[in-house]
Design a protein around this motif. Structure first.
Motif, mmCIF file in Angstrom:
data_model
loop_
_atom_site.group_PDB
_atom_site.id
_atom_site.type_symbol
_atom_site.label_atom_id
_atom_site.label_comp_id
_atom_site.label_asym_id
_atom_site.label_seq_id
_atom_site.Cartn_x
_atom_site.Cartn_y
_atom_site.Cartn_z
ATOM 1 N N ASP A 474 0.832 -1.296 -0.004
ATOM 2 C CA ASP A 474 0.027 0.128 -0.014
ATOM 3 C C ASP A 474 0.602 1.324 -0.177
ATOM 4 O OD1 ASP A 474 -2.243 -1.525 0.283
ATOM 5 O OD2 ASP A 474 -2.000 -1.942 2.470
ATOM 6 N N ILE A 475 1.817 1.149 -0.960
ATOM 7 C CA ILE A 475 2.838 2.463 -1.009
ATOM 8 C C ILE A 475 2.183 3.372 -2.054
ATOM 9 C CG2 ILE A 475 5.117 3.146 -1.563
ATOM 10 C CD1 ILE A 475 5.979 0.286 -0.622
ATOM 11 N N ARG A 476 2.096 4.646 -1.667
ATOM 12 C CA ARG A 476 1.896 5.739 -2.436
ATOM 13 C C ARG A 476 2.884 6.047 -3.385
ATOM 14 N NH1 ARG A 476 -1.029 10.087 1.485
ATOM 15 N NH2 ARG A 476 -2.624 8.851 2.361
ATOM 16 N N ARG A 477 2.569 6.576 -4.793
ATOM 17 C CA ARG A 477 3.660 6.591 -5.819
ATOM 18 C C ARG A 477 4.725 7.814 -5.465
ATOM 19 N NH1 ARG A 477 2.414 4.094 -10.534
ATOM 20 N NH2 ARG A 477 0.553 3.038 -10.776
ATOM 21 N N ALA A 478 4.069 8.692 -4.593
ATOM 22 C CA ALA A 478 4.943 9.584 -4.333
ATOM 23 C C ALA A 478 6.299 9.324 -3.156
ATOM 24 C CB ALA A 478 4.251 10.707 -3.841
ATOM 25 N N TRP A 479 5.760 8.057 -2.678
ATOM 26 C CA TRP A 479 6.798 7.610 -1.660
ATOM 27 C C TRP A 479 7.590 6.718 -1.982
ATOM 28 C CZ3 TRP A 479 2.342 5.600 2.235
ATOM 29 C CH2 TRP A 479 1.687 6.627 2.677
ATOM 30 N N LYS A 480 7.760 6.299 -3.529
ATOM 31 C CA LYS A 480 8.491 5.297 -3.851
ATOM 32 C C LYS A 480 9.982 5.810 -3.864
ATOM 33 C CE LYS A 480 9.795 2.609 -8.003
ATOM 34 N NZ LYS A 480 9.422 2.451 -9.479
ATOM 35 N N ARG A 481 10.377 7.079 -4.410
ATOM 36 C CA ARG A 481 11.881 7.433 -4.138
ATOM 37 C C ARG A 481 12.341 7.723 -2.783
ATOM 38 N NH1 ARG A 481 13.640 12.284 -8.030
ATOM 39 N NH2 ARG A 481 13.682 10.582 -9.405
ATOM 40 N N PRO A 482 11.713 8.159 -2.077
ATOM 41 C CA PRO A 482 12.460 8.255 -0.557
ATOM 42 C C PRO A 482 12.413 6.882 -0.001
ATOM 43 C CG PRO A 482 10.162 9.339 -0.525
ATOM 44 C CD PRO A 482 10.432 9.111 -2.136
ATOM 45 N N ILE A 483 11.487 5.962 0.014
ATOM 46 C CA ILE A 483 11.662 4.629 0.387
ATOM 47 C C ILE A 483 12.717 3.945 -0.230
ATOM 48 C CG2 ILE A 483 10.360 2.372 0.586
ATOM 49 C CD1 ILE A 483 7.759 3.906 1.020
ATOM 50 N N THR A 484 12.821 3.889 -1.241
ATOM 51 C CA THR A 484 13.994 3.180 -2.300
ATOM 52 C C THR A 484 15.233 3.652 -1.664
ATOM 53 O OG1 THR A 484 12.905 3.132 -4.190
ATOM 54 C CG2 THR A 484 14.869 2.654 -4.488
ATOM 55 N N THR A 485 15.438 5.178 -1.397
ATOM 56 C CA THR A 485 16.591 5.547 -0.739
ATOM 57 C C THR A 485 16.896 5.274 0.557
ATOM 58 O OG1 THR A 485 16.562 7.497 -2.300
ATOM 59 C CG2 THR A 485 18.027 7.770 -0.153
ATOM 60 N N ALA A 486 16.028 5.020 1.382
ATOM 61 C CA ALA A 486 15.998 4.712 2.868
ATOM 62 C C ALA A 486 16.544 3.305 2.877
ATOM 63 C CB ALA A 486 14.672 4.921 3.592
ATOM 64 N N LEU A 487 15.736 2.424 1.923
ATOM 65 C CA LEU A 487 16.149 1.128 1.917
ATOM 66 C C LEU A 487 17.650 0.672 1.587
ATOM 67 C CD1 LEU A 487 12.865 -0.243 0.331
ATOM 68 C CD2 LEU A 487 13.577 -0.714 2.722
ATOM 69 N N ALA A 488 17.951 1.368 0.599
ATOM 70 C CA ALA A 488 19.251 0.994 0.006
ATOM 71 C C ALA A 488 20.394 1.633 1.194
ATOM 72 C CB ALA A 488 19.602 2.090 -1.132
ATOM 73 N N GLN A 489 20.122 2.779 1.942
ATOM 74 C CA GLN A 489 20.840 2.957 2.909
ATOM 75 C C GLN A 489 21.166 1.971 4.320
ATOM 76 O OE1 GLN A 489 19.302 6.998 3.930
ATOM 77 N NE2 GLN A 489 20.600 7.818 2.338
ATOM 78 N N GLY A 490 20.012 1.275 4.176
ATOM 79 C CA GLY A 490 19.822 0.179 5.417
ATOM 80 C C GLY A 490 20.337 -1.111 4.716
ATOM 81 N N GLY A 491 20.770 -1.299 3.458
ATOM 82 C CA GLY A 491 21.333 -2.383 2.745
ATOM 83 C C GLY A 491 20.257 -3.473 2.452
ATOM 84 N N LEU A 492 19.031 -2.824 2.238
ATOM 85 C CA LEU A 492 17.930 -3.620 1.818
ATOM 86 C C LEU A 492 17.884 -3.160 0.362
ATOM 87 C CD1 LEU A 492 15.426 -3.119 4.714
ATOM 88 C CD2 LEU A 492 16.592 -5.518 3.983
ATOM 89 N N LEU A 493 18.575 -3.924 -0.790
ATOM 90 C CA LEU A 493 18.729 -3.543 -2.023
ATOM 91 C C LEU A 493 17.815 -4.092 -2.896
ATOM 92 C CD1 LEU A 493 22.701 -4.217 -2.009
ATOM 93 C CD2 LEU A 493 21.519 -1.832 -1.712
ATOM 94 N N GLN A 494 17.461 -3.450 -4.191
ATOM 95 C CA GLN A 494 16.431 -4.047 -5.022
ATOM 96 C C GLN A 494 17.145 -5.214 -5.797
ATOM 97 O OE1 GLN A 494 13.360 -2.571 -5.826
ATOM 98 N NE2 GLN A 494 13.881 -1.810 -3.914
ATOM 99 N N PRO A 495 16.382 -6.154 -6.456
ATOM 100 C CA PRO A 495 17.025 -7.438 -6.463
ATOM 101 C C PRO A 495 18.017 -7.547 -7.623
ATOM 102 C CG PRO A 495 14.672 -7.108 -7.372
ATOM 103 C CD PRO A 495 14.991 -5.962 -6.472
#
Length: 698
Positions: A474-495
């Motif tokens: 249930d992620i809004r489109r506007a949240w995609k970029r900040p969430i992707t950045t935060a995940l990468a900083q936490g070591g949770l990478l895209q596949p």
């Protein structure tokens, strides 16, 4: 007098003559219920020692699916110790209730068996020598892997306050919380219950967590599969209240059940229930062993459908409207080393039912296992052994008596695919979801902190996948970029940034806390994957190529290694049995290839296998399919005769180098790294080319 005794006594008043011919199945008959038109003229045999009745039918229908035996004798049916513990437990209460009140850090053997039904295992740290440091593992029950925002945050807090600071995502879409002390059990359990969670039935001899595709697609088939999974979970949830008595002083956290679930549970028109029992489906004895169910939609085998006792597949019409279900039965992973009568098994087709009948069909299958599954030897108590003994035709005939209808022929469906749902996807309602790979399902460190912050900040619900991964929903489109950045900083990478070998790999926890572990699994798999990658590089396999690798520390198969293309099953200290032949779609059962392969000798086995796969495979042939086509005798011959990667001739290598002196210098350096001069030179050239390309892209 137990409830089952009373039920049997009531049945005796209705049943037929004791003089009728006695027919029995060659297995423990369980605690029979009241007689019905489908099971008329019952005779009841009283086992005086245990107050257990066995209902024996003389119905012509049952006679066709039963095996005649000699006349009744006074010999009592053998039962395992756990069966006697269950019988005397007052529906899974005693002596657990008393053991929890003592000052000891642990509980006794009987209580240890009973607490499993409450969703917990007693463990101790096996890395320590001398005195045992006892703790408890708690496992939640989350049908479809659904976890509310509130429950996720609570589980995260509990891991820090009462656990070992980590959360474990399991292969059955649940959380495991390790390291809880006995004195904190009630606090942790009650907190989970009071925050929309449960651990009831996550372990023990009853229906476990019901799997369904974790993807939050807003599609009729996916929504219907998930709804069905939740209804099956509700149908088979214990009703006697022992869980709430133990952890919240009897105050049940009630939620409205769909009326079709209540109706199916209470229906006894075909002799499925124990009348007037607190447990109408389970009785005092519950099931002979654990019971696993998965529900999915056509093509989506994210749930490892064929490894379950029951696999349910939604069947739709041309417009995508759900019409019914194909049902598969008899899957299971667990086995015992050096005991060939135990084995992993794939579920096989049972039949098709209209959608309105699915709960009755599932209940009939569960009752068949309850009544006829073995209770004398727990190694053979899973339903797969009943299927193996009876065969599908006999099994279907008995199930139909409890179902009250004939099964229709299964519907033809397209081929299966494994779907991980990693990365970003459209839900179908305008929102997005993001699937995240978590190595071995262990949420820890900065990744745990990052997930907590994102789930809390954006008020997200999550789902756990059957592959030990997690989905943010249930992620809004506007949240995609900040969430992707935060995940990468936490070591949770895209596949695309994760090694393909890691993406499909799984391991059970094993050491240090699992009491059944023979060797490492979760702690050992990072090194094993790195070594496999090194072999890939050495034999010339591309980085994008992969095989499904699964590791377990014992033969019970929690990480489903018998479905892997390359499975490692612990069979000694730093030693593994190697299984080959599964496939990436999870539709083929692997077979044992080698026993007692020491960890330090893995390359001696893997190098020749991958080398010949690279050179002898057919177009797009997977590693698993290659091993089956080649045959294990040929593969063993290749392993036995392996002397290393054939060295290319000097003439060929001289063509790569400008002169012999350069070649000999490179060859000397290569030997230090256990490589050929040609391999090292190609590696240097590839790295140089890559660095130049990266420079251009910047």
């Amino acid at each position: 007098m137990t409830t089952s005794f009373a039920a049997a006594k009531a049945a005796a008043a209705i049943g037929g003559s004791n003089d009728a011919a006695k027919l029995q199945i060659h297995s423990f008959n369980g605690l029979k219920n009241t007689s019905t038109p489908a099971f008329s003229a019952n005779s009841l045999l009283l086992s005086k020692k245990f107050n257990v009745f066995h209902s024996v039918s003389t119905s012509p229908i049952i006679r066709a699916v039963s095996t005649p035996v000699k006349q009744e004798t006074t010999k009592e049916t053998k039962r395992s110790k756990v069966e006697i513990i269950k019988e005397h437990s007052n529906y899974i209460r005693y002596p657990l209730n008393e053991e929890l009140e003592t000052d000891a850090p642990n509980i006794n053997e009987s209580a240890t068996q009973l607490i499993k039904f409450h969703g917990s295992y007693q463990q101790y740290n096996r890395d320590e020598r001398g005195t045992r440091s006892y703790s408890f593992m708690l496992r939640t029950k989350n049908p479809c892997g659904k976890v509310s925002n509130r429950l996720y945050l609570v589980m995260d807090d509990l891991a820090d306050q009462f656990g070992i600071g980590t959360l474990r995502l399991t292969t059955r879409q649940t959380f495991q919380l390790h390291g809880v002390l006995k004195k904190d059990l009630k606090t942790v359990m009650s907190t989970i219950i009071n925050n929309m969670g449960s651990t009831l039935g996550a372990c023990g001899d009853l229906n476990r967590n019901v799997l369904a595709p974790a993807a939050p697609f807003v599609r009729k088939d996916y929504l219907f599969a998930q709804e069905t999974a939740e209804n099956i979970a509700a149908l088979l949830t214990p009703q006697s209240g022992f869980y709430y008595d133990m952890w919240v002083d009897g105050e049940r956290v009630l939620s409205a059940e769909p009326p079709e679930v209540v109706k199916a549970r209470n229906d006894n028109s075909h002799g499925t229930n124990f009348p007037d029992s607190p447990e109408p489906i389970y009785g005092t004895q519950f099931l002979p062993r654990k019971f696993k169910i998965a529900v999915t939609v056509p093509t989506d085998n994210s749930v490892d459908l064929f490894t379950n006792d029951i696999g349910v597949v939604v069947v739709t019409d041309d417009d995508g409207e759900p019409k019914g279900f194909n049902i598969h039965v008899g899957g299971g992973m667990g086995r015992t080393h050096r005991l060939e009568t135990t084995f992993p098994r794939l579920a096989e087709p049972l039949g098709y039912v209209p959608k309105e009948n699915i709960l009755y069909a599932v209940k009939a299958i569960v009752v068949t296992q309850r009544e006829h599954g073995r209770r004398d030897d727990r190694k053979y108590s899973r339903m797969k052994y009943l299927l193996s003994s009876w065969g599908i035709e006999k099994f279907r005939a008995v199930v139909e008596q409890y179902y009250g209808k004939k099964f229709e022929a299964t519907r033809e469906l397209p081929e299966w695919e494994f779907k991980s749902y990693l990365g970003w996807h459209e839900q179908g309602d305008g929102a997005l979801f993001c699937g995240l790979h978590v190595d071995s399902g262990r949420v820890k460190g900065i990744a745990k902190t990052t997930l907590r912050e994102i789930v809390e900040k954006y008020n997200l619900n999550v789902r756990i996948t059957p592959n030990q991964n997690i989905i943010l929903c249930d992620i809004r489109r506007a949240w995609k970029r900040p969430i992707t950045t935060a995940l990468a900083q936490g070591g949770l990478l895209q596949p695309r940034y994760v090694d393909p070998l890691n993406l499909t790999a799984m391991a059970c926890p094993a050491f240090p806390l699992c009491p059944l572990a023979i060797t490492e699994a979760e702690r050992g798999i990072p090194d094993v994957l790195k070594r496999v990658r090194a072999v890939f590089d050495k034999v010339g396999l591309k980085y994008t190529e992969s095989v499904v690798i699964r590791i377990t520390g014992c033969p019970n198969g929690c990480a489903r290694p018998y479905m892997a293309e390359l499975g490692f099953v612990g069979d000694g200290a730093n030693s593994y049995q190697i299984w080959l032949g599964g496939n990436s779609n999870q539709t083929s059962l692997a077979k044992v290839f080698l026993d007692k392969v020491k960890l330090h000798d893995l390359e001696k086995v893997l190098e020749p296998l991958f080398y010949h796969w690279k050179r002898k495979r057919q177009s797009n042939e997977s590693f698993g399919d290659f091993t089956i086509r080649m045959g294990f005798e040929k593969l063993k011959e290749l392993v036995d005769k392996w002397e290393g990667i054939p060295v290319s001739s000097a003439r060929y290598n001289l063509k790569l180098f400008s002169d012999r002196e350069t070649y000999e210098a490179m060859d000397e350096l290569a030997r230090i790294q256990d490589k050929t001069a040609h391999q090292l030179a190609m590696e240097v050239i590839r790295n140089f080319v890559a660095s130049q390309q990266n420079g251009k892209s910047e």
